[in-house]
Design a protein around this motif. Structure first.
Motif, short mmCIF file in Angstrom:
data_model
loop_
_atom_site.label_atom_id
_atom_site.label_comp_id
_atom_site.label_asym_id
_atom_site.label_seq_id
_atom_site.Cartn_x
_atom_site.Cartn_y
_atom_site.Cartn_z
N VAL A 79 5.65 9.23 -6.70
CA VAL A 79 7.36 9.83 -6.09
C VAL A 79 7.93 7.86 -6.91
O VAL A 79 8.72 8.27 -7.72
N LEU A 80 7.48 6.93 -7.05
CA LEU A 80 7.68 6.18 -7.33
C LEU A 80 7.73 6.02 -8.99
O LEU A 80 8.67 5.47 -9.55
N ALA A 81 6.65 6.30 -9.26
CA ALA A 81 7.16 6.78 -10.90
C ALA A 81 7.42 7.76 -11.44
O ALA A 81 8.06 7.08 -12.45
N LEU A 82 7.71 8.67 -11.32
CA LEU A 82 9.33 9.11 -11.38
C LEU A 82 10.78 8.86 -10.79
O LEU A 82 11.67 8.93 -11.85
N ILE A 83 10.63 7.93 -10.21
CA ILE A 83 12.02 6.81 -10.24
C ILE A 83 12.16 6.32 -11.30
O ILE A 83 13.32 6.30 -11.50
N ALA A 84 10.87 5.78 -11.59
CA ALA A 84 10.98 4.42 -12.41
C ALA A 84 10.78 5.34 -13.71
O ALA A 84 11.41 4.65 -14.78
N GLU A 85 11.01 6.38 -13.73
CA GLU A 85 11.07 7.17 -15.05
C GLU A 85 12.85 8.17 -15.35
O GLU A 85 13.04 8.27 -16.49
N GLY A 86 13.44 7.88 -14.45
CA GLY A 86 14.75 8.20 -13.94
C GLY A 86 15.28 9.46 -13.50
O GLY A 86 16.27 9.74 -13.82
N LEU A 87 14.31 9.59 -12.85
CA LEU A 87 14.55 11.37 -12.10
C LEU A 87 15.20 10.89 -10.86
O LEU A 87 15.17 10.35 -10.28
N SER A 88 16.07 12.23 -10.65
CA SER A 88 17.28 12.26 -9.88
C SER A 88 16.59 12.80 -8.04
O SER A 88 14.91 13.68 -8.69
N ASN A 89 16.33 12.76 -6.68
CA ASN A 89 16.36 12.96 -6.14
C ASN A 89 15.50 15.07 -6.67
O ASN A 89 14.59 15.16 -6.28
N ARG A 90 16.50 15.42 -6.31
CA ARG A 90 16.46 16.33 -7.31
C ARG A 90 15.40 16.75 -8.13
O ARG A 90 14.85 18.08 -8.06
N MET A 91 15.36 16.09 -8.49
CA MET A 91 14.43 16.55 -10.46
C MET A 91 13.26 16.40 -9.39
O MET A 91 11.77 17.41 -9.71
N ILE A 92 12.90 14.77 -8.55
CA ILE A 92 11.37 15.44 -8.24
C ILE A 92 11.10 15.85 -7.28
O ILE A 92 9.98 16.28 -7.10
N GLN A 142 1.23 -1.18 -0.13
CA GLN A 142 0.22 0.21 -0.12
C GLN A 142 0.81 0.74 -0.11
O GLN A 142 1.43 1.46 0.98
N LEU A 143 0.73 2.11 -0.80
CA LEU A 143 1.36 3.22 -1.16
C LEU A 143 0.26 4.47 -0.72
O LEU A 143 -0.38 4.59 -1.57
N THR A 144 1.12 5.22 0.09
CA THR A 144 -0.18 6.90 -0.53
C THR A 144 0.08 7.49 -2.02
O THR A 144 1.02 7.22 -2.24
N PRO A 145 -0.38 8.65 -2.23
CA PRO A 145 -1.01 9.53 -3.63
C PRO A 145 0.40 9.82 -3.87
O PRO A 145 1.42 9.51 -5.17
N ARG A 146 2.13 10.57 -3.02
CA ARG A 146 2.53 11.24 -2.78
C ARG A 146 3.24 10.01 -3.32
O ARG A 146 4.22 9.81 -4.24
N GLU A 147 3.08 8.58 -2.26
CA GLU A 147 4.48 7.62 -2.68
C GLU A 147 4.40 7.35 -4.14
O GLU A 147 4.84 6.60 -4.73
N HIS A 148 3.52 6.83 -4.16
CA HIS A 148 2.89 6.57 -5.89
C HIS A 148 4.01 7.13 -6.79
O HIS A 148 4.51 7.44 -7.65
N GLY A 164 2.28 -4.75 -9.63
CA GLY A 164 1.85 -3.66 -10.86
C GLY A 164 1.50 -3.06 -10.73
O GLY A 164 0.26 -1.61 -10.79
N LEU A 165 2.25 -2.20 -10.05
CA LEU A 165 1.65 -0.99 -9.43
C LEU A 165 2.62 0.13 -10.12
O LEU A 165 1.86 1.59 -10.21
N LEU A 166 3.28 -0.34 -11.56
CA LEU A 166 3.72 1.07 -12.08
C LEU A 166 3.14 -0.19 -13.85
O LEU A 166 3.38 -0.62 -13.41
N THR A 167 2.66 0.98 -14.71
CA THR A 167 2.36 0.21 -16.86
C THR A 167 3.11 1.09 -17.46
O THR A 167 3.13 2.47 -17.21
#
Length: 207
Positions: free
Chosen positions: A153-166, A145-151, A204-207
């Motif tokens: 952040v996870l999507a942006l991590i999968a896109e390759g964004l750094s912490n600063r970019m996020i 279970q993820l919060t909306p913000r965690e989800h 199945g949290l990323l599509t």
């Protein structure tokens, strides 16, 4: 370092890596124990290992690579559903398919790795998703279970964004992003971002 049992494959992968123009020479070996010894004595930035060695040897090799800050890629000659549990259990930083290897595909995998993204063949990603939420014995396990913000952040991590970019994307501090990332790693029981993305794909949290 290329750790591959087949001489033809070793030569091919070495040639591909050399053709990309990296400054450092490629070390190739067929023995995982030799690879571990060299990891302890020499400096490497990347390890490519064959899935043919099986989970026990690969787990040991990847443990060593993580200890010395070396990125690791798993090279598969095929993708079978029954292999997914043990493949997913080892924290590789990315995956390659032997049949898809070209100079272009290798270069793209390395670019994704450098950006913190997860290089993964489409066929393997689909199997991770198909088997989402299933344990080794085939029973359902609770969905993380993820919060909306965690989800988000996870999507942006999968896109390759750094912490600063996020942080810039959400208008929050970098420290706040680090806290979200730490929460994600804890929930997924993962030691790095790439492994968390791999587990998210299985769930199945990323599509």
């Amino acid at each position: 370092m290329a750790v591959l049992p087949n001489e033809v494959t070793r030569r091919g992968v070495t040639s591909l890596l050399d053709s990309l123009g990296h400054r450092h020479p490629v070390t190739a070996c067929a023995d995982p124990e030799e690879a571990i010894g060299r990891l302890r004595r020499e400096v490497f930035g990347l390890l490519i290992a064959s899935a043919a060695y099986g989970d026990a040897q690969l787990t040991e090799v990847v443990r060593e690579t993580a200890q010395f800050g070396v990125k690791s890629l798993l090279l598969l000659d095929s993708v079978e559903p029954e292999h997914i549990p043990w493949i997913a259990s080892i924290p590789f930083d990315g995956y390659l398919m032997e049949e898809d290897l070209t100079t272009e595909s290798m270069a793209e995998a390395l670019r994704r790795l450098e950006r913190g993204r997860l290089p993964i063949p489409d066929a393997l990603a689909r199997l991770f998703i198909t088997h989402a939420g299933r344990s080794r014995n085939g029973h359902r396990v609770p969905r993380i279970q993820l919060t909306p913000r965690e989800h988000a952040v996870l999507a942006l991590i999968a896109e390759g964004l750094s912490n600063r970019m996020i942080a810039h994307r959400f208008g929050i501090s970098e420290h706040g992003v680090k806290r979200h990332v730490a929460n994600l790693l804890a929930k997924f029981n993962c030691s790095n971002r790439a492994q968390a993305v791999s587990v998210a794909l299985q769930q199945g949290l990323l599509t």
